[in-house]
Design an enzyme around this catalytic site. Structure first.
Site, short mmCIF file in Angstrom:
data_model
loop_
_atom_site.label_atom_id
_atom_site.label_comp_id
_atom_site.label_asym_id
_atom_site.label_seq_id
_atom_site.Cartn_x
_atom_site.Cartn_y
_atom_site.Cartn_z
N CYS A 114 0.86 -1.25 0.10
CA CYS A 114 -0.11 -0.03 -0.10
C CYS A 114 0.74 1.37 0.09
O CYS A 114 0.35 2.43 -0.28
CB CYS A 114 -0.98 -0.12 1.29
SG CYS A 114 -1.99 -1.27 1.21
N HIS A 254 -2.96 6.82 4.58
CA HIS A 254 -3.39 5.68 4.00
C HIS A 254 -4.80 5.27 4.43
O HIS A 254 -4.93 5.48 5.52
CB HIS A 254 -2.31 4.60 4.22
CG HIS A 254 -2.47 3.53 3.65
ND1 HIS A 254 -3.44 3.17 2.34
CD2 HIS A 254 -3.13 2.26 4.16
CE1 HIS A 254 -3.55 1.81 2.01
NE2 HIS A 254 -3.34 1.12 3.40
N ASN A 284 -9.98 0.48 1.23
CA ASN A 284 -8.47 0.52 1.22
C ASN A 284 -7.95 0.01 -0.52
O ASN A 284 -8.17 -1.06 -0.55
CB ASN A 284 -7.93 -0.65 1.95
CG ASN A 284 -6.55 -0.73 2.01
OD1 ASN A 284 -5.70 0.03 0.96
ND2 ASN A 284 -5.56 -1.17 2.90
N1 ACO Z 1 -17.92 -9.81 9.10
C1 ACO Z 1 -18.33 -10.58 10.45
N2 ACO Z 1 -17.27 -10.95 11.47
C2 ACO Z 1 -16.06 -10.92 11.17
C3 ACO Z 1 -15.75 -10.65 9.99
C4 ACO Z 1 -16.57 -9.91 8.98
N3 ACO Z 1 -16.08 -9.51 7.78
N4 ACO Z 1 -14.31 -10.69 9.97
C5 ACO Z 1 -13.92 -11.18 11.01
N5 ACO Z 1 -14.99 -11.36 11.71
C6 ACO Z 1 -15.01 -12.00 13.17
C7 ACO Z 1 -14.08 -12.97 13.40
O1 ACO Z 1 -14.10 -14.14 12.78
C8 ACO Z 1 -13.95 -12.65 15.08
O2 ACO Z 1 -15.12 -13.87 15.46
P1 ACO Z 1 -14.62 -14.42 16.63
O3 ACO Z 1 -14.61 -13.50 17.92
O4 ACO Z 1 -16.09 -15.46 16.79
O5 ACO Z 1 -13.58 -15.28 16.61
C9 ACO Z 1 -14.59 -11.51 15.50
O6 ACO Z 1 -15.06 -10.74 14.18
C10 ACO Z 1 -13.33 -10.59 15.73
O7 ACO Z 1 -12.21 -10.44 14.79
P2 ACO Z 1 -11.10 -9.72 14.96
O8 ACO Z 1 -9.87 -10.17 13.90
O9 ACO Z 1 -10.56 -9.80 16.16
O10 ACO Z 1 -11.71 -8.10 14.55
P3 ACO Z 1 -11.17 -7.05 14.60
O11 ACO Z 1 -11.77 -5.89 15.52
O12 ACO Z 1 -9.57 -6.95 14.69
O13 ACO Z 1 -11.11 -6.34 13.37
C11 ACO Z 1 -9.80 -5.86 10.96
C12 ACO Z 1 -10.73 -7.11 11.98
C13 ACO Z 1 -11.04 -5.04 10.43
C14 ACO Z 1 -9.40 -6.94 9.86
C15 ACO Z 1 -8.77 -5.25 11.79
O14 ACO Z 1 -7.77 -6.13 12.64
C16 ACO Z 1 -7.96 -4.65 11.00
O15 ACO Z 1 -8.57 -3.46 10.33
N6 ACO Z 1 -6.76 -4.64 10.82
C17 ACO Z 1 -5.87 -3.96 9.81
C18 ACO Z 1 -5.85 -4.85 8.43
C19 ACO Z 1 -5.70 -3.88 7.29
O16 ACO Z 1 -6.01 -2.63 7.32
N7 ACO Z 1 -5.10 -4.54 6.24
C20 ACO Z 1 -4.79 -3.95 4.96
C21 ACO Z 1 -3.65 -3.77 4.43
S1 ACO Z 1 -2.42 -3.39 5.74
C22 ACO Z 1 -2.72 -1.53 5.67
O17 ACO Z 1 -3.27 -1.10 4.81
C23 ACO Z 1 -2.68 -0.83 7.04
#
Ligand code: ACO
Length: 329
Positions: A114, A254, A284
């Site tokens: 990114c 970003h 993103n």
């Molecule tokens: N819909 C519903 N439930 C979901 C989804 C979804 N799309 N995705 C995950 N879940 C569930 C998981 O399975 C988990 O369930 P469980 O508690 O029964 O195990 C629960 O939601 C919580 O999951 P987490 O991964 O802990 O959720 P979190 O609050 O961390 O959010 C997310 C996940 C949005 C991916 C977050 O970690 C994030 O934004 N990370 C950064 C990732 C990113 O931006 N990557 C892009 C490239 S790098 C960059 O650009 C910065």
């Protein structure tokens, strides 16, 4: 030595808007969950013929060149940040060069996740300041939808396609790109990677398409690393330029996730209102995220001549970086 000034911005998006509710039809998720955890409401997905990576990049470039009043022949360098070039060979840069008819330019790609756009912009800045080139394009573009696993609700909700470009010109004025800081940490590459493959596979070889070319991500660890790295790199840039958060007129981060942006704003001494945000509409867009948001802010008249503008990025690699500009026009 010259200064490198941005004199035009442009962006391009595919027509198709994919709503959270539509994603909920093929994976177990909901609009409510996606908006609460990411701030994303919809994203654009490139499905049409003529909406390849190079096509989107060329369209964004044409808009930037029109704003800058620069002809294709004047370009002597085209640098494209992307991880989804249409083909493994040649580069997206050369395909963009062909579409634009920029016969006098050297063209190539940079792969920095990114952060691709800031890596491209820094390369262009260095070439411009050294006198190696006079007029250049820095582009960020990705059709990231082509490497998403549409069965993985943890990643497919986050990303979208798009392109952004800036025209950079050598100038003897005091304004322009004041600083660039780039970092990477290859030890953490496994937090976000594609298992194998490239995005383009000819129809006749469809059966040989790699089964696992999609993105794999450790979202929780990425989140924390992103906030810390963005905060550090922004503070470094402020310090080097002897600026405070108050001096920054607009900060274009970003557009990964609203919660990452909010957490970064809290860690920095820069009011959240100064952060330009469009992640709700486009998700993103990987390398395109910063130039797309910069172009929107510019076309809305939110950036004035002489303003201090900060750009901060984070992505796969891991890579991150910042750029501080004094706006030229
Ligand atoms: N819909 C519903 N439930 C979901 C989804 C979804 N799309 N995705 C995950 N879940 C569930 C998981 O399975 C988990 O369930 P469980 O508690 O029964 O195990 C629960 O939601 C919580 O999951 P987490 O991964 O802990 O959720 P979190 O609050 O961390 O959010 C997310 C996940 C949005 C991916 C977050 O970690 C994030 O934004 N990370 C950064 C990732 C990113 O931006 N990557 C892009 C490239 S790098 C960059 O650009 C910065």
């Amino acid at each position: 030595m010259f200064n490198a000034c941005i004199i035009g911005t442009g962006s391009a998006l595919p027509e198709k808007a994919l709503l959270n509710s539509e994603i909920g039809e093929f994976v177990d998720t909901s609009d409510e969950w996606i908006v609460r955890r990411t701030g994303i409401k919809e994203r654009r997905i490139s499905l049409k013929e003529g909406e390849g990576t190079a096509d989107l990049a060329a369209l964004a470039s044409q808009k930037a060149m029109e704003m800058a009043d620069v002809s294709p022949e004047e370009l002597d360098l085209i640098v494209v940040g992307t991880v989804t070039a249409d083909r493994l060979v040649p580069s997206a840069g050369c395909m963009v060069q062909q579409i634009l008819g920029a016969q006098n330019a050297a063209a190539f790609d940079i792969s920095a996740g990114c952060s691709g756009f800031l890596y491209a912009l820094t390369t262009v800045k260095n070439a411009t300041c050294s006198g190696a080139c006079k007029t250049a394009l820095a582009i960020g573009v990705d059709r990231i939808s082509t490497i998403l696993n549409w069965k993985d609700r943890g990643t497919c909700i986050l990303l979208g396609d798009g392109a952004g470009a800036v025209v950079v010109k050598a100038s003897e004025k005091e304004t322009g790109i004041l600083s660039s800081h780039l970092k990477s940490d290859g030890r953490l590459w496994e937090l976000l990677y594609s298992k194998e493959g490239n995005s383009y596979v000819p129809e006749c070889l469809e059966g040989l398409k790699p089964k696992s070319s999609y993105l794999v991500m450790d979202g929780n660890r990425l989140f924390k690393k992103a906030v810390n790295s963005l905060t550090d790199i922004a503070n470094q840039a402020l310090k080097q330029n002897n600026l405070s958060g108050e001096d920054i007129s607009i900060l274009v981060p970003h557009q990964a996730n609203m919660r990452i942006i909010q957490a970064t704003a809290q860690s920095l001494d820069i009011p959240f209102e100064k952060f330009y945000i469009n992640v709700d509409r486009y998700g993103n867009t990987s390398s395109a995220s910063i130039p797309l948001a910069l172009d929107e802010a510019n076309r809305k008249g939110l950036i004035k001549k002489g303003d201090y503008v900060m750009l901060i990025t984070f992505g796969a690699g891991l890579t991150w970086g910042s750029t501080v500009l004094r706006w030229c026009f």
